[in-house]
Design a protein around this motif. Sequence first.
Motif, PDB file in Angstrom:
ATOM      1  N   ARG A   1      23.399 -13.491  11.585  1.00 47.59           N
ATOM      2  CA  ARG A   1      23.519 -12.043  11.765  1.00 47.59           C
ATOM      3  C   ARG A   1      22.845 -11.630  13.078  1.00 47.59           C
ATOM      4  NH1 ARG A   1      18.953 -12.972   8.928  1.00 47.59           N
ATOM      5  NH2 ARG A   1      17.154 -11.738   9.643  1.00 47.59           N
ATOM      6  N   LYS A   2      23.303 -10.530  13.637  1.00 44.14           N
ATOM      7  CA  LYS A   2      22.776 -10.045  14.912  1.00 44.14           C
ATOM      8  C   LYS A   2      21.786  -8.891  14.749  1.00 44.14           C
ATOM      9  CE  LYS A   2      25.408 -12.899  17.137  1.00 44.14           C
ATOM     10  NZ  LYS A   2      24.805 -14.106  17.767  1.00 44.14           N
ATOM     11  N   HIS A   3      21.485  -8.525  13.524  1.00 47.95           N
ATOM     12  CA  HIS A   3      20.605  -7.386  13.284  1.00 47.95           C
ATOM     13  C   HIS A   3      19.457  -7.793  12.362  1.00 47.95           C
ATOM     14  CE1 HIS A   3      23.405  -7.437   9.849  1.00 47.95           C
ATOM     15  NE2 HIS A   3      22.343  -7.045   9.155  1.00 47.95           N
ATOM     16  N   GLY A   4      18.386  -7.031  12.400  1.00 48.01           N
ATOM     17  CA  GLY A   4      17.308  -7.183  11.425  1.00 48.01           C
ATOM     18  C   GLY A   4      16.415  -8.384  11.658  1.00 48.01           C
ATOM     19  N   THR A   5      15.117  -8.142  11.719  1.00 46.04           N
ATOM     20  CA  THR A   5      14.123  -9.213  11.780  1.00 46.04           C
ATOM     21  C   THR A   5      13.107  -8.995  10.660  1.00 46.04           C
ATOM     22  OG1 THR A   5      12.799  -7.941  13.376  1.00 46.04           O
ATOM     23  CG2 THR A   5      14.344  -9.564  14.262  1.00 46.04           C
TER      24      THR A   5
ATOM     25  N   SER B   1      25.034  -5.604   6.749  1.00 47.46           N
ATOM     26  CA  SER B   1      24.883  -4.277   7.342  1.00 47.46           C
ATOM     27  C   SER B   1      23.471  -4.038   7.858  1.00 47.46           C
ATOM     28  CB  SER B   1      25.240  -3.212   6.291  1.00 47.46           C
ATOM     29  OG  SER B   1      24.759  -1.955   6.637  1.00 47.46           O
ATOM     30  N   GLU B   2      23.376  -3.511   9.059  1.00 49.09           N
ATOM     31  CA  GLU B   2      22.072  -3.130   9.607  1.00 49.09           C
ATOM     32  C   GLU B   2      21.487  -1.952   8.841  1.00 49.09           C
ATOM     33  OE1 GLU B   2      19.952  -2.067  13.908  1.00 49.09           O
ATOM     34  OE2 GLU B   2      22.141  -2.232  13.761  1.00 49.09           O
ATOM     35  N   GLU B   3      22.357  -1.038   8.369  1.00 52.70           N
ATOM     36  CA  GLU B   3      21.881   0.106   7.604  1.00 52.70           C
ATOM     37  C   GLU B   3      21.208  -0.345   6.313  1.00 52.70           C
ATOM     38  OE1 GLU B   3      24.846  -0.165   8.946  1.00 52.70           O
ATOM     39  OE2 GLU B   3      24.684   1.352  10.536  1.00 52.70           O
TER      40      GLU B   3
ATOM     41  N   TRP C   1      19.816  -3.265   5.823  1.00 51.21           N
ATOM     42  CA  TRP C   1      18.563  -3.928   6.212  1.00 51.21           C
ATOM     43  C   TRP C   1      17.464  -2.885   6.407  1.00 51.21           C
ATOM     44  CZ3 TRP C   1      17.674  -9.254   7.213  1.00 51.21           C
ATOM     45  CH2 TRP C   1      16.398  -9.543   7.694  1.00 51.21           C
TER      46      TRP C   1
END
Length: 284
Positions: free
Chosen positions: A155-159, A238-240, A242
């Motif tokens: 995924r490209k979002h969230g750490t 979804s980034e939302e 996360w």
Amino acid sequence: MAAAGALGRILPNLGGPRGVCRRLYIGVVRSMALYGAPIWADTLRARNAALLRRPQRAIALRAARAYRTVSHVAACLLAGSPPWDLEAEVQSSVYWRVMRARAEENWPGPQEVRKWREEAHDVLYHKWTERLEIPGASRDLVTAVRPVLKKWVERKHGTPSFHLTQLLTGHGCFGWYLCERVGREPTTECHHCDGRAVDTAQHTREECPAWAEHRAVLSTAMGGDLSLPALIHQMADSEEAWVAVANFSVAVMTRKEAAERMREDDANSRRAFAARVLPLLLPP
């Protein structure tokens, strides 16, 4: 291990470098560990694979902002770092495939090599998924992540954050963990509700009435299902989602930590009082 330890000292759980920098540091230690991998990957044995896991776990814990009690498998999942022995196989497979092609005077182009690397990574994910079928540790997290493993890692979002990692692993400010794992609480019972329930990450996420308001916000964002597999699936998508889970973890875990500090201060006060008063009550 020396490099992982040195980098780990500048990667605190709270504050410090962001996720991008932490992933970079994983790459630094990974490159050192896998130096010359095409030469030795095919002869790797269980003992040496175990040696590879030590520095990977050390730096993955720092990347995931996790407690030291978190297992190697959970730390790697949260940090998005595939097992290094499998990564060594990827490097070996691509390298020798290129060498064979060159020996036949069939020089592969960048796109062809990229395709071979993607195929080797597909094999890596297949083997990694097979390993996770029978998790030796962190069973709940592994069971939740395994069906969406590739999507979760790529995924490209969230750490991971300190509080989010606690909520996902169960290693943190929970009565079960503080009592059973580190011995800092006398009981596993939840201090925030009626006291009869065992205070776990699942209880905090799904049941404890003390967090009903925060849970309602999270439930609306996640569609009602707050089980760990459902959260992981939506967080990978979804980034939302996360952000919603991360916000819930910060709101709840900071209050649980504050309550724990108050209990510790109260216990220290009682011990200090006993230390002063008891000698006066004892006969000379």
